[in-house]
Write a protein that holds these residues in place. Structure first.
Motif, PDB file in Angstrom:
ATOM      1  N   GLY A  10      41.712  32.255  41.313  1.00  0.00           N
ATOM      2  CA  GLY A  10      42.761  32.583  42.247  1.00  0.00           C
ATOM      3  C   GLY A  10      43.347  33.997  42.201  1.00  0.00           C
ATOM      4  O   GLY A  10      43.496  34.763  43.213  1.00  0.00           O
ATOM      5  N   ILE A  11      43.768  34.499  40.977  1.00  0.00           N
ATOM      6  CA  ILE A  11      44.355  35.386  40.954  1.00  0.00           C
ATOM      7  C   ILE A  11      43.511  36.865  41.082  1.00  0.00           C
ATOM      8  O   ILE A  11      43.687  37.720  41.901  1.00  0.00           O
ATOM      9  CB  ILE A  11      44.731  35.771  39.298  1.00  0.00           C
ATOM     10  CG1 ILE A  11      46.061  34.787  38.920  1.00  0.00           C
ATOM     11  CG2 ILE A  11      45.097  37.320  39.048  1.00  0.00           C
ATOM     12  CD1 ILE A  11      46.290  34.801  37.697  1.00  0.00           C
ATOM     13  N   PHE A  12      42.118  36.567  40.802  1.00  0.00           N
ATOM     14  CA  PHE A  12      41.203  37.580  41.262  1.00  0.00           C
ATOM     15  C   PHE A  12      40.766  37.804  42.568  1.00  0.00           C
ATOM     16  O   PHE A  12      40.534  38.552  43.180  1.00  0.00           O
ATOM     17  CB  PHE A  12      39.909  37.592  40.240  1.00  0.00           C
ATOM     18  CG  PHE A  12      39.863  38.051  38.863  1.00  0.00           C
ATOM     19  CD1 PHE A  12      39.733  39.468  38.538  1.00  0.00           C
ATOM     20  CD2 PHE A  12      40.330  37.201  37.941  1.00  0.00           C
ATOM     21  CE1 PHE A  12      39.674  39.872  37.494  1.00  0.00           C
ATOM     22  CE2 PHE A  12      40.441  37.949  36.635  1.00  0.00           C
ATOM     23  CZ  PHE A  12      40.128  39.208  36.374  1.00  0.00           C
ATOM     24  N   LEU A  13      40.925  36.756  43.278  1.00  0.00           N
ATOM     25  CA  LEU A  13      40.627  36.383  44.806  1.00  0.00           C
ATOM     26  C   LEU A  13      42.088  37.173  45.489  1.00  0.00           C
ATOM     27  O   LEU A  13      41.750  37.802  46.569  1.00  0.00           O
ATOM     28  CB  LEU A  13      40.712  35.005  45.216  1.00  0.00           C
ATOM     29  CG  LEU A  13      39.176  34.295  45.084  1.00  0.00           C
ATOM     30  CD1 LEU A  13      39.309  32.711  45.403  1.00  0.00           C
ATOM     31  CD2 LEU A  13      38.303  35.047  45.728  1.00  0.00           C
ATOM     32  N   LEU A  14      43.239  36.950  44.938  1.00  0.00           N
ATOM     33  CA  LEU A  14      44.317  37.883  45.484  1.00  0.00           C
ATOM     34  C   LEU A  14      44.058  39.191  45.364  1.00  0.00           C
ATOM     35  O   LEU A  14      44.502  39.806  46.308  1.00  0.00           O
ATOM     36  CB  LEU A  14      45.526  37.172  44.599  1.00  0.00           C
ATOM     37  CG  LEU A  14      46.128  35.670  45.251  1.00  0.00           C
ATOM     38  CD1 LEU A  14      47.309  35.427  44.427  1.00  0.00           C
ATOM     39  CD2 LEU A  14      46.376  35.703  46.725  1.00  0.00           C
ATOM     40  N   LEU A  15      43.616  39.656  44.070  1.00  0.00           N
ATOM     41  CA  LEU A  15      43.348  41.055  44.039  1.00  0.00           C
ATOM     42  C   LEU A  15      42.132  41.568  44.702  1.00  0.00           C
ATOM     43  O   LEU A  15      42.090  42.681  45.627  1.00  0.00           O
ATOM     44  CB  LEU A  15      42.815  41.458  42.515  1.00  0.00           C
ATOM     45  CG  LEU A  15      43.938  41.305  41.704  1.00  0.00           C
ATOM     46  CD1 LEU A  15      43.344  41.307  40.071  1.00  0.00           C
ATOM     47  CD2 LEU A  15      45.078  42.066  41.621  1.00  0.00           C
ATOM     48  N   ALA A  16      41.085  40.604  45.150  1.00  0.00           N
ATOM     49  CA  ALA A  16      39.962  40.908  46.191  1.00  0.00           C
ATOM     50  C   ALA A  16      40.433  40.890  47.477  1.00  0.00           C
ATOM     51  O   ALA A  16      39.606  41.810  48.330  1.00  0.00           O
ATOM     52  CB  ALA A  16      38.893  39.957  46.006  1.00  0.00           C
ATOM     53  N   ALA A  17      41.521  40.476  48.031  1.00  0.00           N
ATOM     54  CA  ALA A  17      41.936  40.409  49.196  1.00  0.00           C
ATOM     55  C   ALA A  17      42.549  41.736  49.628  1.00  0.00           C
ATOM     56  O   ALA A  17      42.356  41.972  50.947  1.00  0.00           O
ATOM     57  CB  ALA A  17      42.860  39.254  49.564  1.00  0.00           C
ATOM     58  N   ARG A  18      42.684  42.607  48.915  1.00  0.00           N
ATOM     59  CA  ARG A  18      43.034  44.006  49.028  1.00  0.00           C
ATOM     60  C   ARG A  18      41.986  44.735  49.941  1.00  0.00           C
ATOM     61  O   ARG A  18      42.243  45.536  50.668  1.00  0.00           O
ATOM     62  CB  ARG A  18      43.554  44.702  47.834  1.00  0.00           C
ATOM     63  CG  ARG A  18      44.654  44.099  47.441  1.00  0.00           C
ATOM     64  CD  ARG A  18      45.191  44.954  46.047  1.00  0.00           C
ATOM     65  NE  ARG A  18      46.303  44.350  45.533  1.00  0.00           N
ATOM     66  CZ  ARG A  18      47.081  44.944  44.356  1.00  0.00           C
ATOM     67  NH1 ARG A  18      46.264  45.660  43.581  1.00  0.00           N
ATOM     68  NH2 ARG A  18      47.979  44.172  43.893  1.00  0.00           N
ATOM     69  N   ASP A  19      40.613  44.597  49.446  1.00  0.00           N
ATOM     70  CA  ASP A  19      39.427  45.132  50.014  1.00  0.00           C
ATOM     71  C   ASP A  19      38.436  44.340  49.936  1.00  0.00           C
ATOM     72  O   ASP A  19      37.450  43.939  49.201  1.00  0.00           O
ATOM     73  CB  ASP A  19      39.147  46.431  48.976  1.00  0.00           C
ATOM     74  CG  ASP A  19      38.323  47.390  49.804  1.00  0.00           C
ATOM     75  OD1 ASP A  19      37.654  46.979  50.835  1.00  0.00           O
ATOM     76  OD2 ASP A  19      37.916  48.410  49.227  1.00  0.00           O
ATOM     77  N   PRO A  20      38.426  43.432  50.992  1.00  0.00           N
ATOM     78  CA  PRO A  20      37.454  42.093  51.007  1.00  0.00           C
ATOM     79  C   PRO A  20      35.939  42.645  51.053  1.00  0.00           C
ATOM     80  O   PRO A  20      35.056  42.004  50.445  1.00  0.00           O
ATOM     81  CB  PRO A  20      37.839  41.258  52.256  1.00  0.00           C
ATOM     82  CG  PRO A  20      39.142  41.911  52.492  1.00  0.00           C
ATOM     83  CD  PRO A  20      39.211  43.052  52.045  1.00  0.00           C
ATOM     84  N   SER A  21      35.786  43.707  51.648  1.00  0.00           N
ATOM     85  CA  SER A  21      34.388  44.021  51.826  1.00  0.00           C
ATOM     86  C   SER A  21      33.806  44.841  50.644  1.00  0.00           C
ATOM     87  O   SER A  21      32.603  44.360  50.298  1.00  0.00           O
ATOM     88  CB  SER A  21      34.360  45.234  53.018  1.00  0.00           C
ATOM     89  OG  SER A  21      35.010  46.440  52.628  1.00  0.00           O
TER      90      SER A  21
END
Length: 87
Positions: A10-21
């Motif tokens: 979940g933490i890494f998904l929150l970080l990934a949400a900054r640049d989803p592509s």
């Protein structure tokens, strides 16, 4: 054990949400791992390996999460478009 894995993911998904592509592979991996976990939980519940009650609610929740992540994941870019963007 599973809680520690999902908190970390979940933490890494929150970080990934900054640049989803750029982080599409992590988002898609999370979706497919949710489907796999749901399938395993459903099989165990129907074979009475684990209690059915709360586990089937978890199965539904994991499927909903997987579907939402797949639906919201950015489209896969073609190789030509990615290489042109780098140059």
């Amino acid at each position: 054990m599973m809680l520690s894995l999902y908190v970390t993911l979940g933490i890494f998904l929150l970080l990934a949400a900054r640049d989803p592509s750029v982080n599409r592979s992590l988002i898609v991996f999370t979706a497919w791992s949710s489907f796999a976990h749901a399938a395993l939980m459903a099989a165990q519940a129907f074979r009475n390996v684990i209690p059915r009650g709360g586990e089937l609610v978890g199965v539904v929740a994991l499927v909903i999460i997987g579907v939402a992540l797949i639906a919201l994941a950015p489209a896969k870019q073609s190789v030509e478009r990615v290489s042109a963007a780098i140059v």
